[in-house]
Design a protein around this motif. Structure first.
Motif, short mmCIF file in Angstrom:
data_model
loop_
_atom_site.label_atom_id
_atom_site.label_comp_id
_atom_site.label_asym_id
_atom_site.label_seq_id
_atom_site.Cartn_x
_atom_site.Cartn_y
_atom_site.Cartn_z
N ARG A 109 0.82 -1.20 0.00
CA ARG A 109 0.00 0.00 0.00
C ARG A 109 0.86 1.26 0.00
NH1 ARG A 109 -2.69 -3.52 3.23
NH2 ARG A 109 -1.79 -2.68 5.13
N ALA A 110 2.00 1.17 0.67
CA ALA A 110 2.91 2.31 0.67
C ALA A 110 3.36 2.59 -0.76
CB ALA A 110 4.10 2.02 1.57
N LYS A 111 3.76 1.54 -1.45
CA LYS A 111 4.25 1.70 -2.81
C LYS A 111 3.17 2.24 -3.73
CE LYS A 111 5.80 -0.80 -6.78
NZ LYS A 111 5.02 -1.73 -7.58
N ASN A 112 1.95 1.80 -3.53
CA ASN A 112 0.86 2.21 -4.41
C ASN A 112 0.15 3.47 -3.94
OD1 ASN A 112 1.31 0.12 -6.15
ND2 ASN A 112 -0.06 -1.26 -5.06
N ALA A 319 -2.47 -0.11 12.39
CA ALA A 319 -3.31 1.06 12.21
C ALA A 319 -2.61 1.94 11.20
CB ALA A 319 -3.51 1.79 13.53
N GLU A 320 -3.34 2.35 10.17
CA GLU A 320 -2.77 3.13 9.08
C GLU A 320 -3.54 4.41 8.87
OE1 GLU A 320 -1.33 -0.22 5.92
OE2 GLU A 320 -2.99 1.06 5.37
N VAL A 321 -2.86 5.40 8.30
CA VAL A 321 -3.57 6.61 7.89
C VAL A 321 -3.68 6.54 6.37
CG1 VAL A 321 -3.58 9.12 7.86
CG2 VAL A 321 -2.60 7.90 9.82
N PRO A 322 -4.88 6.38 5.83
CA PRO A 322 -5.00 6.28 4.38
C PRO A 322 -4.54 7.56 3.69
CG PRO A 322 -7.05 5.66 5.46
CD PRO A 322 -6.18 6.25 6.50
N LYS A 323 -3.97 7.38 2.52
CA LYS A 323 -3.46 8.54 1.76
C LYS A 323 -4.61 9.50 1.48
CE LYS A 323 0.05 10.28 -0.57
NZ LYS A 323 1.41 10.37 0.00
N TYR A 389 6.09 -12.94 7.18
CA TYR A 389 6.52 -13.01 5.79
C TYR A 389 5.73 -12.00 4.98
CZ TYR A 389 8.67 -17.17 7.58
OH TYR A 389 9.42 -18.03 8.34
N PRO A 390 6.12 -10.72 5.09
CA PRO A 390 5.38 -9.69 4.36
C PRO A 390 5.46 -9.93 2.85
CG PRO A 390 7.37 -8.78 5.34
CD PRO A 390 7.24 -10.15 5.87
N THR A 391 4.39 -9.59 2.17
CA THR A 391 4.35 -9.76 0.72
C THR A 391 5.29 -8.75 0.06
OG1 THR A 391 2.04 -10.30 1.02
CG2 THR A 391 2.77 -9.93 -1.23
N PRO A 392 6.30 -9.21 -0.66
CA PRO A 392 7.24 -8.26 -1.27
C PRO A 392 6.57 -7.48 -2.39
CG PRO A 392 8.04 -10.53 -1.39
CD PRO A 392 6.62 -10.60 -0.99
N VAL A 393 6.94 -6.21 -2.55
CA VAL A 393 6.26 -5.39 -3.55
C VAL A 393 6.50 -5.91 -4.97
CG1 VAL A 393 6.09 -3.27 -2.23
CG2 VAL A 393 8.18 -3.74 -3.50
N GLU A 394 7.61 -6.60 -5.18
CA GLU A 394 7.88 -7.11 -6.53
C GLU A 394 7.02 -8.31 -6.88
OE1 GLU A 394 10.07 -7.21 -4.09
OE2 GLU A 394 11.81 -5.97 -4.53
N TYR B 72 -2.56 0.83 -14.70
CA TYR B 72 -3.40 1.46 -13.69
C TYR B 72 -3.52 0.58 -12.44
CZ TYR B 72 -7.64 3.59 -11.74
OH TYR B 72 -8.57 4.20 -10.92
N ASN B 73 -3.23 1.17 -11.27
CA ASN B 73 -3.36 0.39 -10.04
C ASN B 73 -4.27 1.08 -9.03
OD1 ASN B 73 -1.86 2.39 -8.96
ND2 ASN B 73 -0.21 1.09 -8.22
#
Lengths: 432, 330
Positions: A109-112, A319-323, A389-394, B72-73
């Protein structure tokens, strides 16, 4: 007259359609502040059950009473829905201010661009309040995009009565895979061809093939620091070992037992149908509530051999703060309270859940008593050997690529060597 | 022929009358012809729908077509990448082929089976037997029950050792399969479940069966036709427009199978060995789990093309066997 009416209706429809688009916006702006000037922080969680809802509502209420600048409004959204809804609201630029989300996909989510970078609100002392393996998971390019809230770990629950019946020492649970297998065979109880009790089956409970494969491989998951680590000799060995269990018990037995738990009417461990069971620490509350007078013990998950560690895997929520949140600063104030010692201890005690705040977890352990205390302490200690085992962004989709191959191995359709080789190739192709 | 002609004459007279009486003055007043004004009114009346269609259907539709050529994502990127999504589908994504194969398997078996099942049931329920209304209600009931609850019910019924289906098979000495746990049997299990709810289609056939003229059966009986001949040469041709309609809509529906698989495989994991990973499920996973909305859009458009081609084929081929009582109106 009639024409006038028709025109009126058409225009009314058009206007109400247009108005429908804008009124939502106005309502939101109005809600941003209460009449007495407090900032409204919208908080979304999926904790709507009878047990959890009062707990989280109490924490929210305590926070609202603890200061006079912010009012948190808690909205419950069903599991699963909450994240599609969050995604849509982030895309629309109108998200909540705090959302509870899965810990293993924070980086995605950070990446996106779906979550806010929280680095300006946190310092080292805040970071040190949490278990390091959890904090590690909320980082993307070394910046935190969420704050760990709760977590879990796997333990081995075993039926002491069954141990005694099978001539095993109820105070010596199995320590290694070899012992686990040996004990399980002794604990099997057959009536003709039908199993009345199965000692253990490694894919039941809250544990899966990937957990055992990582355990055999020194705790390393399928993707280790960005490198593919799927087709390794140790993982092949683990998969063969898992296959061995299925062959010994037979497809039919495994499938029919499994289908019966599917209905979730009675847990097979509590019902005495399975003698050893791998599950999260919270499983204790099920035994407490439904397995009156059950004589059971808890141990670490057996290690690959006597030289390796008792690895377990974990998950959890942040807990996250949505963009695009309108009040990230106030949202963070609330997150700090939510993940602070007091709220975390309360959550831990009421839910018997592993929490992310170290002091909160320890305080909760000290307040419990007898078996509840022992098991809780054990689950807290077990966090040291727990891997996430976090899902890698790649490789966002890697599990969906690997799982069918593992299924096919367990069905005897393909050899472990070939399956893992192909799985690794498949995952490699899908790199983003 | 006679009665309908007279109606036409009447209508014409009526229209003539109203137009002469009401329109001449208004044309003079506003300078708009009657036709134009009626058109304006027509558009005004359908304007809620048009706005809804343009804004809520056509807009997103075109957007997804555009998105299918991008990465698009949803929240961060939207770069034009040409046909890469389509290339990836055919060359890289092995699960795409699995999902397409699963879906085709389902369509190939479910459409003929449910159609034949519904016709058979309708013919049976069209007999004149005492208490038929009760039977009709019973067979229609499953179509009323809502999806998710039914899926859970079937998961219990199909349970390998304790389920009702295998218990029933056991009475005949048949060792039932593990259904939803065995990849070879997951799709047949789903088909079995679908067969249970053919009541909806059955109702359509029943209605059309009741519309078949008794005179034809009587004439055939006088000529000495057998029951099968009557069914083959009278019943089937007479209900063929409904069969055609059912065939087209259920083919489209079968390609879109999603809910069943999503519920019955733990939030869309695809079931054992991905044997229930249907096209739409794979697409959904890509869109909302992996945030590959561009790729998912490309998948959606490919499915649209496949379904469109099949429907066109059905329409063309349908002319050969569908019998319209009033002749083939174009």
């Amino acid at each position: 007259m009639k024409r006038g009416l028709a025109l009126f209706i058409s225009i009314f429809f058009i206007i109400s359609l247009l108005a429908g688009c804008s009124s939502g916006e106005q309502a939101n702006q109005a809600e941003a502040k209460t009449k007495d000037g407090k900032t409204v922080v919208n908080f979304w969680s999926f904790w709507g059950s009878e047990t959890r809802r009062p707990i989280i509502d109490k924490i929210v209420k305590d926070f609202n009473n603890s200061q006079d600048k912010i009012v948190v409004k808690h909205t419950f959204l069903p599991w699963g829905d909450i994240w599609t809804k969050n995604l849509a609201s982030v895309a629309a630029g109108n998200p909540a201010d705090v959302v509870i989300n899965d810990i293993n996909t924070v980086a995605q989510r950070a990446k996106n661009n779906q979550a806010e970078d929280l680095s300006k609100y946190v310092d080292d002392s805040f970071k040190n309040e949490f278990y390091p393996h959890l904090w590690q998971t909320v980082l993307y390019k070394d910046k935190p995009y969420g704050v760990p809230f709760n977590t879990d770990t796997r333990l081995l629950f075993y039926n002491k009565t069954a141990f005694k019946e099978a001539g095993l020492d109820p105070n010596k649970p199995p320590q290694t895979w070899a012992e686990l297998e040996e004990y399980a065979k002794k604990l099997d109880k057959k009536n003709g061809n039908r199993y009345e009790r199965i000692g253990f089956y490694p894919l039941w409970g809250s544990i899966g093939a990937s957990s055992w494969m990582a355990s055999a491989d020194g705790g390393k998951g399928f993707i280790d620091n960005g490198k593919l680590n799927i087709n390794t000799p140790q993982k092949v060995k683990a998969l063969k070992w898992l296959q061995g269990w299925k062959e010994r018990l037979g497809d039919k037995t495994v499938q029919s037992f499994q289908a019966d738990f599917g209905s979730q009417q009675a847990n097979p461990f509590i019902a005495g149908k399975v003698a050893m069971w791998a599950d999260v620490g919270t499983f204790y509350t099920q035994i407490r509530d439904y397995g009156k007078n059950m004589d059971f013990g808890v141990a670490q998950i057996p290690a690959y051999n006597d030289q390796s560690k008792h690895w377990a895997d974990g998950g959890g929520f942040v807990a996250e703060v949505p963009k695009g949140s309108k009040h990230p600063k106030e949202a963070m104030e609330f997150i700090k309270y939510l993940t602070g010692e007091k709220a975390q201890k309360y959550w831990a005690l009421k839910n018997y859940d592993n929490v992310a705040n170290k002091k909160g977890a320890e305080a909760a352990a000290n307040e419990l008593s007898r078996q509840a205390k022992d098991i809780y302490k054990m689950s807290v200690d077990n966090l040291k050997v727990t891997n996430l085992y976090p899902t890698p962004v790649e490789y966002p989709d890697y599990q969906n690529r690997i799982n069918p191959y593992i299924d096919n191995v367990m069905l005897g359709k393909v050899s472990p060597e070939k399956a893992l080789k192909q799985a690794e190739e498949d995952v490699k192709k899908m790199k983003k | 022929m006679k009665p309908s002609q007279s109606v036409h004459v009447l209508e014409d007279k009526y229209i003539e009358k109203t137009s002469t009486a009401a329109d001449t003055p208004t044309i003079a007043k506003k300078g708009l012809s009657k036709k134009t004004r009626e058109n304006i009114w027509g558009y005004l009346f359908i304007s809620p729908w048009i706005i809804g269609f343009l804004g809520l259907t056509l807009g997103p539709l075109l957007f997804s077509l555009a998105a299918s050529f991008t990465d698009y994502n949803i929240t961060s990127t939207m770069n034009f990448i040409g046909l890469d999504n389509y290339k990836q589908m055919f060359t890289v994504d092995t699960l795409f082929w699995t999902s397409l194969w699963n879906t085709l398997y389902y369509v190939i078996f479910s459409v003929p089976l449910t159609t034949a099942g519904a016709i058979l049931l309708a013919v049976l329920l069209n007999q004149k037997v005492y208490g038929m209304k009760i039977f009709r209600t019973i067979y229609y009931l499953p179509a009323v029950l809502s999806g998710v609850a039914v899926y859970f019910l079937w998961m219990q019924l199909l349970s390998p050792s304790a389920g009702l289906v295998n218990t029933f098979l056991g009475w005949f000495g048949i060792d039932g399969p593990a259904w939803l746990f065995d990849p070879k049997w997951t799709k047949p299990a789903l088909l079995l479940m679908k067969m249970w709810s053919v009541g909806g289609g059955m109702l359509l056939y029943l209605a059309s069966l009741q519309g078949v003229s008794q005179q034809m059966y009587e004439a055939a009986e006088i000529e000495g036709a057998t029951a099968f001949q009557k069914f083959r040469y009278i019943t089937l041709p007479m209900i063929s427009p409904v069969i055609f309609f059912d065939l087209v809509t259920s083919t489209i529906g079968a390609f879109q199978i999603f809910q069943e698989a999503y519920v019955m495989t733990e939030n869309g994991s695809g079931g054992p060995s991905n044997s229930l990973l249907f096209y739409n499920l794979h697409m959904w996973n890509n869109a909302f789990k992996n945030f590959n909305m561009g790729y998912a859009s490309a998948m959606a458009w490919l499915l649209f093309i496949i379904v469109m081609a099949l429907t066109v084929f059905n329409m063309k081929f349908g002319k050969k066997w569908v019998h319209y009582e009033g002749g083939d109106k174009k």
